[in-house]
Design a protein around this motif. Structure first.
Motif, PDB file in Angstrom:
ATOM      1  N   ALA A  27      -1.101  -7.170  14.411  1.00 22.57           N
ATOM      2  CA  ALA A  27      -1.321  -5.905  13.707  1.00 22.57           C
ATOM      3  C   ALA A  27      -2.566  -6.056  12.853  1.00 22.57           C
ATOM      4  O   ALA A  27      -3.125  -7.155  12.725  1.00 22.57           O
ATOM      5  CB  ALA A  27      -0.114  -5.554  12.851  1.00 22.57           C
ATOM      6  N   ILE A  28      -3.017  -4.965  12.261  1.00 16.89           N
ATOM      7  CA  ILE A  28      -4.207  -5.036  11.409  1.00 16.89           C
ATOM      8  C   ILE A  28      -4.061  -4.051  10.255  1.00 16.89           C
ATOM      9  O   ILE A  28      -3.570  -2.930  10.432  1.00 16.89           O
ATOM     10  CB  ILE A  28      -5.500  -4.770  12.216  1.00 16.89           C
ATOM     11  CG1 ILE A  28      -6.740  -5.150  11.386  1.00 16.89           C
ATOM     12  CG2 ILE A  28      -5.561  -3.329  12.727  1.00 16.89           C
ATOM     13  CD1 ILE A  28      -7.981  -5.393  12.221  1.00 16.89           C
ATOM     14  N   PHE A  29      -4.430  -4.508   9.072  1.00 16.28           N
ATOM     15  CA  PHE A  29      -4.455  -3.647   7.893  1.00 16.28           C
ATOM     16  C   PHE A  29      -5.888  -3.153   7.706  1.00 16.28           C
ATOM     17  O   PHE A  29      -6.819  -3.946   7.564  1.00 16.28           O
ATOM     18  CB  PHE A  29      -3.998  -4.394   6.639  1.00 16.28           C
ATOM     19  CG  PHE A  29      -4.050  -3.547   5.395  1.00 16.28           C
ATOM     20  CD1 PHE A  29      -3.035  -2.643   5.125  1.00 16.28           C
ATOM     21  CD2 PHE A  29      -5.114  -3.624   4.516  1.00 16.28           C
ATOM     22  CE1 PHE A  29      -3.084  -1.836   3.994  1.00 16.28           C
ATOM     23  CE2 PHE A  29      -5.179  -2.832   3.386  1.00 16.28           C
ATOM     24  CZ  PHE A  29      -4.151  -1.931   3.125  1.00 16.28           C
ATOM     25  N   VAL A  30      -6.053  -1.826   7.718  1.00 18.00           N
ATOM     26  CA  VAL A  30      -7.377  -1.206   7.642  1.00 18.00           C
ATOM     27  C   VAL A  30      -7.507  -0.503   6.294  1.00 18.00           C
ATOM     28  O   VAL A  30      -6.827   0.497   6.043  1.00 18.00           O
ATOM     29  CB  VAL A  30      -7.585  -0.191   8.782  1.00 18.00           C
ATOM     30  CG1 VAL A  30      -9.009   0.362   8.759  1.00 18.00           C
ATOM     31  CG2 VAL A  30      -7.262  -0.816  10.136  1.00 18.00           C
ATOM     32  N   PRO A  31      -8.354  -0.996   5.392  1.00 17.81           N
ATOM     33  CA  PRO A  31      -8.477  -0.342   4.087  1.00 17.81           C
ATOM     34  C   PRO A  31      -9.225   0.981   4.172  1.00 17.81           C
ATOM     35  O   PRO A  31      -9.968   1.243   5.121  1.00 17.81           O
ATOM     36  CB  PRO A  31      -9.254  -1.367   3.255  1.00 17.81           C
ATOM     37  CG  PRO A  31     -10.004  -2.183   4.245  1.00 17.81           C
ATOM     38  CD  PRO A  31      -9.182  -2.204   5.493  1.00 17.81           C
ATOM     39  N   ARG A  32      -8.997   1.782   3.195  1.00 20.86           N
ATOM     40  CA  ARG A  32      -9.630   3.093   3.075  1.00 20.86           C
ATOM     41  C   ARG A  32     -11.140   2.987   3.289  1.00 20.86           C
ATOM     42  O   ARG A  32     -11.812   2.156   2.694  1.00 20.86           O
ATOM     43  CB  ARG A  32      -9.341   3.642   1.679  1.00 20.86           C
ATOM     44  CG  ARG A  32      -9.956   4.970   1.333  1.00 20.86           C
ATOM     45  CD  ARG A  32      -9.678   5.283  -0.126  1.00 20.86           C
ATOM     46  NE  ARG A  32     -10.144   6.605  -0.487  1.00 20.86           N
ATOM     47  CZ  ARG A  32     -11.394   6.898  -0.815  1.00 20.86           C
ATOM     48  NH1 ARG A  32     -12.312   5.928  -0.833  1.00 20.86           N
ATOM     49  NH2 ARG A  32     -11.742   8.126  -1.136  1.00 20.86           N
ATOM     50  N   GLY A  33     -11.683   3.868   4.144  1.00 22.13           N
ATOM     51  CA  GLY A  33     -13.119   3.939   4.335  1.00 22.13           C
ATOM     52  C   GLY A  33     -13.676   3.040   5.417  1.00 22.13           C
ATOM     53  O   GLY A  33     -14.878   3.086   5.692  1.00 22.13           O
ATOM     54  N   TRP A  57      -7.615   6.835   3.327  1.00 22.82           N
ATOM     55  CA  TRP A  57      -6.338   6.215   3.031  1.00 22.82           C
ATOM     56  C   TRP A  57      -6.288   4.858   3.719  1.00 22.82           C
ATOM     57  O   TRP A  57      -7.084   4.556   4.607  1.00 22.82           O
ATOM     58  CB  TRP A  57      -5.162   7.075   3.485  1.00 22.82           C
ATOM     59  CG  TRP A  57      -5.318   7.658   4.856  1.00 22.82           C
ATOM     60  CD1 TRP A  57      -5.324   6.991   6.055  1.00 22.82           C
ATOM     61  CD2 TRP A  57      -5.511   9.036   5.176  1.00 22.82           C
ATOM     62  NE1 TRP A  57      -5.500   7.856   7.099  1.00 22.82           N
ATOM     63  CE2 TRP A  57      -5.611   9.131   6.590  1.00 22.82           C
ATOM     64  CE3 TRP A  57      -5.591  10.209   4.415  1.00 22.82           C
ATOM     65  CZ2 TRP A  57      -5.797  10.346   7.244  1.00 22.82           C
ATOM     66  CZ3 TRP A  57      -5.778  11.407   5.078  1.00 22.82           C
ATOM     67  CH2 TRP A  57      -5.883  11.470   6.463  1.00 22.82           C
ATOM     68  N   ASP A  58      -5.352   4.031   3.301  1.00 27.10           N
ATOM     69  CA  ASP A  58      -5.143   2.739   3.953  1.00 27.10           C
ATOM     70  C   ASP A  58      -4.270   2.938   5.188  1.00 27.10           C
ATOM     71  O   ASP A  58      -3.464   3.872   5.255  1.00 27.10           O
ATOM     72  CB  ASP A  58      -4.463   1.759   2.995  1.00 27.10           C
ATOM     73  CG  ASP A  58      -5.274   1.512   1.735  1.00 27.10           C
ATOM     74  OD1 ASP A  58      -6.508   1.417   1.848  1.00 27.10           O
ATOM     75  OD2 ASP A  58      -4.673   1.426   0.647  1.00 27.10           O
ATOM     76  N   PHE A  69       0.788  -1.227   0.000  1.00 35.45           N
ATOM     77  CA  PHE A  69       0.000   0.000   0.000  1.00 35.45           C
ATOM     78  C   PHE A  69       0.823   1.283   0.000  1.00 35.45           C
ATOM     79  O   PHE A  69       0.275   2.376  -0.042  1.00 35.45           O
ATOM     80  CB  PHE A  69      -0.999  -0.007   1.169  1.00 35.45           C
ATOM     81  CG  PHE A  69      -0.389   0.138   2.547  1.00 35.45           C
ATOM     82  CD1 PHE A  69      -0.672   1.251   3.317  1.00 35.45           C
ATOM     83  CD2 PHE A  69       0.430  -0.844   3.081  1.00 35.45           C
ATOM     84  CE1 PHE A  69      -0.132   1.390   4.591  1.00 35.45           C
ATOM     85  CE2 PHE A  69       0.955  -0.727   4.346  1.00 35.45           C
ATOM     86  CZ  PHE A  69       0.683   0.396   5.113  1.00 35.45           C
ATOM     87  N   GLY A  70       2.143   1.192   0.065  1.00 32.78           N
ATOM     88  CA  GLY A  70       2.999   2.361  -0.108  1.00 32.78           C
ATOM     89  C   GLY A  70       2.866   3.407   0.977  1.00 32.78           C
ATOM     90  O   GLY A  70       2.499   4.552   0.693  1.00 32.78           O
ATOM     91  N   PRO A  71       3.160   3.071   2.245  1.00 34.47           N
ATOM     92  CA  PRO A  71       3.014   4.059   3.321  1.00 34.47           C
ATOM     93  C   PRO A  71       3.950   5.251   3.144  1.00 34.47           C
ATOM     94  O   PRO A  71       5.089   5.103   2.679  1.00 34.47           O
ATOM     95  CB  PRO A  71       3.365   3.262   4.583  1.00 34.47           C
ATOM     96  CG  PRO A  71       4.165   2.087   4.117  1.00 34.47           C
ATOM     97  CD  PRO A  71       3.640   1.767   2.755  1.00 34.47           C
ATOM     98  N   VAL A  72       3.456   6.442   3.534  1.00 31.58           N
ATOM     99  CA  VAL A  72       4.249   7.672   3.414  1.00 31.58           C
ATOM    100  C   VAL A  72       4.376   8.399   4.744  1.00 31.58           C
ATOM    101  O   VAL A  72       5.088   9.392   4.837  1.00 31.58           O
ATOM    102  CB  VAL A  72       3.624   8.631   2.373  1.00 31.58           C
ATOM    103  CG1 VAL A  72       3.602   8.006   1.001  1.00 31.58           C
ATOM    104  CG2 VAL A  72       2.227   9.073   2.792  1.00 31.58           C
TER     105      VAL A  72
END
Length: 475
Positions: free
Chosen positions: A114-120, A77-78, A53-56
Motif C-alpha cells: 500500500a502507499i500513503f500519499v500526502p496532500r498535494g 487531502w491525504d 490521518f483520520g480517514p472519513v
C-alpha cells in the motif's frame, strides 16, 4: 496473480517527503488470502509510524482492461491506497510548493503493498492486470469547491517510464489535457489561522510568518470565536494549524461580575470551540498559556510538569483552557510570563512615566523574567516546522530572575533617566488603596527553561535593552 505472502508490516521512505510505501502481511492458503488493509493501532505506532490521518471516506476504483491509466491528480487531502485485486504501476509527483516540487517516484503495487500519499502529491495508476481494483481511504469528503492540482501524464520533465506506452492505453480526454510541469500551479499548504491578530503576540506572529495566501490573520471583527456558528464559519478541513493568540488578559477586571463572564467566554468557551473544531478536522491547535495558572508559592522555577493551582479568575480561565487544549490530538501549549511586545505593556508604561517626570512606585516582591513576543512567535514557528510531538513548552526570557521594581529601574536607566526615581513597595501596599477588585498575583512567575533548541531564548534584560531606543520609546 502472484502475491508476496509472509511480509512483515513495515514502511519504506521515498524521495518525496511524506510519501510512504507500506508492506502488508498477507496470509493465504488454498481458499484464498486475507490481509489487514488498514489497522490504525498497528500502523500509526512504533517503527511503522504512519500518520494518524483520520480517514472519513473509502473509495474503490475498478478497471476492466490492462493499461487503464488515471491521473496525474493532486488532491487537498491525504490518501491511503491499496490494491484489492490485480496489480498496478503507480507514479507520484510532488506538486506541493517547496524544494521537492517535481520530484517523481514510481513503483508497482499488489495486494501486499500500500502507499500513503500526502496532500498535494500527484498520483497516477496504470493497471497491469485485468479486473484490477484498488481502494483508497481519504481524510476529507470530495467537494467541487476545493483546490486540485493536475499534471500531464506525458510531461517531459517528470519523464515517467510507463510500462505500457501512453499511446496504447485507455486515458480520459480530461487527463490528456492536463498542463505540463512548467505550467502547474503548485498545491499550497494547508492554511494557518492566527486569531487575535491585532494583539501584541498577533502582530509578532504576522512579522514572523509573513503575508502569504495560506496564512489568515483574524481579529474578533473577522471571526467571533464565541459565535454558535463558528463550526460553519470556515471550511475547516482546509486548515492545518490554528494559533489562538486571542485572549482576555485584564486580570483585575476579570474579578468583576462582567469581567468574569468575558474572561470565561474568551479564555474557555472560545478555546473549547476551537478544540472541538481542531479535533474534528485534524488541525494542530496552538494555545498560549500563562504563569497565572500557578499560585506562585513554589520556591523554584515552574516546570511543564507542575500541577496548576491558579489564584484568581484570569488564572482559572487560563488553566481551564490548558486542560481543554491538552485533550486535542494535535496541540502545543506555550506557557509564558511577563509578556512584552508591540502594544500597551509595562515597559512602555515605565518609559512614558520616566519621560513625563513621574516617580512611580513599583512592586518588589513578585519575581520573574520578561518574555518578548518576537521570541514567542519564533518559538511557535520552530516547534510547528519541526513536527515536534504535542505538549507543553515553557517560553520566557533567560537569565537571572528579577522583580518588576528591578525592571522599572532598568527602563529608567536605559532611557537616560535616574533609576533611583523608582520606589519599591510590596504588592499589598501597592494595591492597598485600589478603587476596584484586585486579582491575586503569583509572587513567583519564573518558568523553568529546558535545553530544547526549539525554544528561542535570550537574556531578558539584554532583550529589554534592544527593545528600547535611545529616546526611551520601544524600537
Amino acid at each position: 496473480m502472484s502475491i508476496a505472502f509472509g511480509k512483515s508490516l513495515s514502511v519504506r521512505e521515498t524521495p518525496i517527503p511524506g510519501l510512504i510505501v507500506v508492506d502488508l502481511p498477507v496470509h493465504g492458503d488454498a481458499r484464498g488470502w486475507f490481509k489487514e488493509n488498514w489497522q490504525r493501532e498497528k500502523m500509526t505506532a512504533g517503527a511503522v509510524g504512519l500518520p494518524d490521518f483520520g480517514p472519513v471516506q473509502n473509495n474503490i476504483s475498478f478497471n476492466d482492461a490492462v493499461g487503464t491509466t488515471r491521473g496525474i491528480h493532486a488532491e487537498p487531502w491525504d490518501k491511503y491506497v491499496s490494491v484489492a485485486t490485480g496489480r498496478i504501476f503507480g507514479a507520484w509527483v510532488d506538486l506541493r510548493e517547496g524544494e521537492s516540487f517535481g520530484t517523481v517516484f514510481t513503483t508497482e503495487l499488489d495486494p501486499s503493498t500500500a502507499i500513503f500519499v500526502p496532500r498535494g502529491v500527484g498520483n497516477s495508476y496504470q493497471t497491469l492486470e485485468p479486473d484490477t481494483a484498488y481502494a483508497y481511504l481519504v481524510n476529507d469528503h470530495w467537494s467541487p469547491d476545493v483546490t486540485y492540482t493536475f499534471l500531464n501524464l506525458a510531461d517531459e520533465t517528470a519523464a515517467i517510464e510507463w510500462p505500457i506506452p501512453l499511446a496504447e492505453v485507455e486515458i480520459s480526454a480530461k487527463d490528456k489535457n492536463h498542463p505540463r510541469l512548467a505550467d502547474v500551479v503548485p498545491m499550497p499548504p494547508r492554511k494557518i489561522l492566527v486569531t487575535g491578530a491585532n494583539g501584541q503576540l498577533g502582530r509578532a506572529l504576522r512579522e514572523e510568518f509573513g503575508d502569504h495566501p495560506w496564512i489568515e490573520y483574524a481579529t474578533r471583527a473577522d471571526l467571533d470565536l464565541t459565535s454558535p456558528d463558528l463550526d460553519a464559519a470556515r471550511r475547516w478541513r482546509d486548515y492545518g494549524t490554528i494559533i489562538n493568540a486571542a485572549a482576555y488578559t485584564k486580570v483585575d477586571a476579570a474579578e468583576t461580575p462582567d469581567g468574569r463572564v468575558e474572561a470565561w467566554a474568551a479564555n474557555v468557551t472560545a478555546v473549547a470551540a476551537l478544540a472541538r473544531i481542531a479535533t474534528a478536522n485534524g488541525i494542530t491547535l496552538v494555545h498560549i498559556s500563562s504563569d497565572y495558572v500557578f499560585d506562585g508559592c513554589k520556591s523554584e522555577a515552574y516546570t511543564t510538569e507542575d500541577a496548576v493551582s491558579p489564584l484568581g479568575v484570569y488564572g482559572q480561565t487560563k488553566a481551564a483552557g490548558d486542560a481543554i487544549v491538552s485533550a486535542v490530538p494535535r496541540h502545543h501549549i506555550f506557557r509564558t510570563s511577563w509578556v512584552i511586545g508591540d502594544g500597551a505593556n509595562f515597559v512602555r508604561t515605565m518609559a512614558a512615566l520616566a519621560d513625563r517626570g513621574v516617580n512611580p512606585r513599583v512592586v518588589d516582591d513578585q519575581v520573574g523574567r520578561l518574555t518578548f513576543t518576537r521570541d514567542i512567535a519564533a518559538t511557535i514557528r520552530a516547534v510547528l516546522e519541526s513536527g515536534a510531538p504535542s505538549g507543553v513548552h515553557n517560553v520566557s526570557g533567560d537569565g537571572e530572575p528579577v522583580t518588576w521594581f528591578d525592571i522599572a529601574r532598568d527602563v529608567f536607566e536605559l532611557t537616560g533617566h535616574d533609576p533611583t526615581r523608582v520606589t519599591g513597595v510590596s504588592t499589598d501596599v501597592y494595591f492597598a488603596d485600589a478603587a476596584g477588585p484586585v486579582a491575586p498575583r503569583p509572587r513567583n512567575s519564573v518558568l523553568a527553561l529546558s535545553d530544547d533548541d526549539l525554544v528561542v531564548t535570550s537574556d531578558h534584560r539584554e532583550r529589554l535593552r534592544s527593545y528600547l531606543s535611545v529616546s526611551g520609546s520601544p524600537a
